[in-house]
Enzyme design. Structure first.
Site, PDB file in Angstrom:
ATOM      1  N   CYS A 136       0.800  -1.406  -0.162  1.00  0.00           N
ATOM      2  CA  CYS A 136      -0.073  -0.041  -0.045  1.00  0.00           C
ATOM      3  C   CYS A 136       0.634   1.043  -0.024  1.00  0.00           C
ATOM      4  O   CYS A 136       1.558   1.604   0.970  1.00  0.00           O
ATOM      5  CB  CYS A 136      -0.911  -0.035   1.263  1.00  0.00           C
ATOM      6  N   CYS A 144       0.463   3.615   2.882  1.00  0.00           N
ATOM      7  CA  CYS A 144       0.729   3.026   4.104  1.00  0.00           C
ATOM      8  C   CYS A 144       2.267   3.233   4.271  1.00  0.00           C
ATOM      9  O   CYS A 144       2.565   3.855   5.358  1.00  0.00           O
ATOM     10  CB  CYS A 144       0.430   1.447   4.057  1.00  0.00           C
TER      11      CYS A 144
END
Length: 103
Positions: free
Chosen positions: A28, A31
């Site tokens: 991600c 993230c």
């Protein structure tokens, strides 16, 4: 930040005082964006213990807890959910700190 490895461990930490679960995944990009400043956030909000929950490893938990976007934060105090910052948007340090200050 300690990584949750088992469902049992997840249940234990949810019931252990002030806990923040960070739902995330290695793939991600949003993230990865928060990684550089999370140690500073953890230090500033040291009344909480932060745990990394891998979304792919715990997909059933994500479904159960309505965590359908990452990175997302869910806060617990002695087993009770007390706040959530759950969506699929990129989060800034200021946004995360505003969420934590509001708990």
């Amino acid at each position: 930040m300690k990584k949750i490895e088992t469902l049992e461990e997840l249940q234990t930490v949810k019931n252990a005082g002030n806990t923040i679960l960070l739902f995330s995944a290695d793939w991600c990009p949003d993230c990865r964006f928060i990684e550089p400043f999370m140690p500073e956030v953890e230090e500033k909000y040291n009344e909480y213990v932060f745990y990394y929950v891998d979304r792919d490893q715990f997909i059933d938990v994500c479904i159960e807890m309505d965590v359908f976007g990452i990175p997302s934060f869910v806060a617990f105090r002695d087993g009770q959910e007390v706040g959530r910052y759950v969506n699929k948007d990129r989060k800034t340090q200021e946004q995360i700190e505003a969420f934590l200050s509001g708990l």
